[in-house]
Design a protein around this motif. Structure first.
Motif, short mmCIF file in Angstrom:
data_model
loop_
_atom_site.label_atom_id
_atom_site.label_comp_id
_atom_site.label_asym_id
_atom_site.label_seq_id
_atom_site.Cartn_x
_atom_site.Cartn_y
_atom_site.Cartn_z
N TYR A 27 0.84 -1.19 0.00
CA TYR A 27 0.00 0.00 0.00
C TYR A 27 0.88 1.24 0.00
O TYR A 27 2.04 1.21 0.42
N TYR A 28 0.30 2.30 -0.54
CA TYR A 28 0.99 3.58 -0.70
C TYR A 28 0.12 4.67 -0.07
O TYR A 28 -1.09 4.56 -0.03
N ILE A 29 0.79 5.70 0.39
CA ILE A 29 0.08 6.91 0.83
C ILE A 29 0.60 8.06 -0.02
O ILE A 29 1.78 8.38 0.02
N ASP A 30 -0.28 8.63 -0.82
CA ASP A 30 0.03 9.76 -1.71
C ASP A 30 1.27 9.49 -2.56
O ASP A 30 2.35 10.05 -2.33
N ARG A 31 1.10 8.64 -3.54
CA ARG A 31 2.20 8.23 -4.44
C ARG A 31 2.84 9.40 -5.18
O ARG A 31 3.98 9.30 -5.60
N THR A 32 2.09 10.48 -5.37
CA THR A 32 2.68 11.63 -6.07
C THR A 32 3.78 12.28 -5.24
O THR A 32 4.70 12.87 -5.78
N VAL A 33 3.71 12.15 -3.92
CA VAL A 33 4.71 12.72 -3.02
C VAL A 33 5.80 11.69 -2.69
O VAL A 33 6.98 12.01 -2.65
N ASP A 34 5.40 10.44 -2.44
CA ASP A 34 6.34 9.38 -2.06
C ASP A 34 5.97 8.11 -2.82
O ASP A 34 4.95 7.48 -2.52
N SER A 35 6.79 7.73 -3.78
CA SER A 35 6.47 6.59 -4.64
C SER A 35 6.81 5.23 -4.01
O SER A 35 6.50 4.20 -4.59
N LYS A 36 7.43 5.25 -2.83
CA LYS A 36 7.77 3.98 -2.16
C LYS A 36 6.58 3.45 -1.38
O LYS A 36 5.92 4.21 -0.68
N PRO A 37 6.34 2.13 -1.44
CA PRO A 37 5.25 1.55 -0.65
C PRO A 37 5.52 1.70 0.85
O PRO A 37 6.66 1.65 1.30
N LYS A 38 4.45 1.87 1.61
CA LYS A 38 4.55 1.94 3.07
C LYS A 38 4.50 0.54 3.68
O LYS A 38 4.77 0.37 4.86
N TYR A 39 4.15 -0.46 2.85
CA TYR A 39 4.01 -1.83 3.33
C TYR A 39 4.24 -2.79 2.16
O TYR A 39 3.83 -2.53 1.04
N TYR A 40 4.90 -3.91 2.47
CA TYR A 40 5.04 -5.05 1.57
C TYR A 40 4.50 -6.27 2.29
O TYR A 40 4.73 -6.43 3.50
N TYR A 41 3.80 -7.14 1.57
CA TYR A 41 3.22 -8.34 2.19
C TYR A 41 4.29 -9.20 2.85
O TYR A 41 5.35 -9.47 2.29
N LYS A 42 3.98 -9.63 4.07
CA LYS A 42 4.77 -10.62 4.80
C LYS A 42 3.78 -11.60 5.40
O LYS A 42 2.75 -11.20 5.96
N GLU A 43 4.08 -12.88 5.33
CA GLU A 43 3.17 -13.91 5.85
C GLU A 43 2.87 -13.69 7.33
O GLU A 43 1.76 -13.93 7.79
N LYS A 44 3.86 -13.23 8.08
CA LYS A 44 3.67 -13.02 9.52
C LYS A 44 3.04 -11.66 9.85
O LYS A 44 2.77 -11.36 11.01
#
Length: 182
Positions: free
Chosen positions: A36-53
Motif C-alpha cells: 500500500y501507498y500513501i500519496d504516491r505523487t509525493v512518495d512513490s515507495k510503498p509503506k508496506y510489503y506483504y509478509k506472511e507473519k
C-alpha cells in the motif's frame, strides 16, 4: 492506494478463526494487500510489503465524489500495544456497499468490520437469511470506531432502508463505550 494480491492458505486460516470464508470476503469488499501507498505523487515507495507473519487486508468502504477510494487497512496479527492494527483514510459507516435493499426487517449495527463480516457470514449460511427462501432481510453495518456517534442524517438514511415496521439494532459491547454508543 493498494496493490492487491491473491488469497493464500495463510489468509484462509486467519479468517477461519471467525468462520468467514474467503468467498464471503470477496463479495464484501475485503481485499488481501500486497503493498500500500500513501500519496504516491509525493512518495512513490510503498509503506508496506506483504509478509506472511504480518498480512494486511483492505476493507473498501466506498468512494469520494472525486473517485478516491475510502479504505481501512487491517493487520490482524499485529500487537495493538506495539503497532498500528488499522490505517484508514476515512471515518465513515462501514458495510454500506452491501446495504443494497430498501426493505430490511432489521439493520444490525456492530462495533467492528470483523464482527459485521462474521455475523453476516454466519447468517448467510442459515435458512432464514439471504437467497430466494429468505424470510427476513437483515442488513449489517459497523461503526468506524467504538466511540463514533451516529449522525442524524445517517440514522435517517438507515431508517429509510427499513420496511415500515423494520428495526435498527445495535450490537455493541456492554462496557461504558458500548453502552454510550448504543
Amino acid at each position: 492506494e493498494i496493490a492487491p494480491r491473491s488469497w493464500n492458505k495463510e489468509d484462509k486460516k486467519i479468517w477461519k478463526r471467525w468462520n468467514i470464508p474467503l468467498d464471503y470476503l470477496n463479495t464484501h469488499f475485503v481485499i488481501p494487500v500486497d503493498q500500500y501507498y500513501i500519496d504516491r505523487t509525493v512518495d512513490s515507495k510503498p509503506k508496506y510489503y506483504y509478509k506472511e507473519k504480518d498480512p494486511c487486508y483492505a476493507y473498501i468502504l466506498g468512494q469520494t465524489k472525486t473517485g478516491i477510494y475510502l479504505i481501512k487497512l487491517y493487520f490482524p496479527l499485529r500487537n495493538r500495544s506495539l503497532e498500528l492494527k488499522f490505517v484508514t483514510n476515512a471515518n465513515v459507516l462501514e458495510g454500506l456497499l452491501n446495504l443494497e435493499l430498501d426493505n430490511y426487517d432489521y439493520i444490525l449495527i456492530t462495533k467492528s468490520s470483523k464482527d459485521r463480516l462474521s455475523i453476516g457470514s454466519h447468517l448467510n449460511q442459515i435458512l432464514f437469511y439471504g437467497g430466494a427462501r429468505s424470510k427476513l432481510n437483515i442488513g449489517i453495518i459497523n461503526l468506524p470506531s467504538e466511540n463514533y456517534k451516529l449522525k442524524t442524517n445517517e440514522y435517517e438514511w438507515l431508517k429509510n432502508k427499513l420496511k415500515e415496521d423494520g428495526i435498527i439494532l445495535s450490537l455493541l459491547d456492554f462496557d461504558n463505550t458500548g453502552r454510550n454508543g448504543a
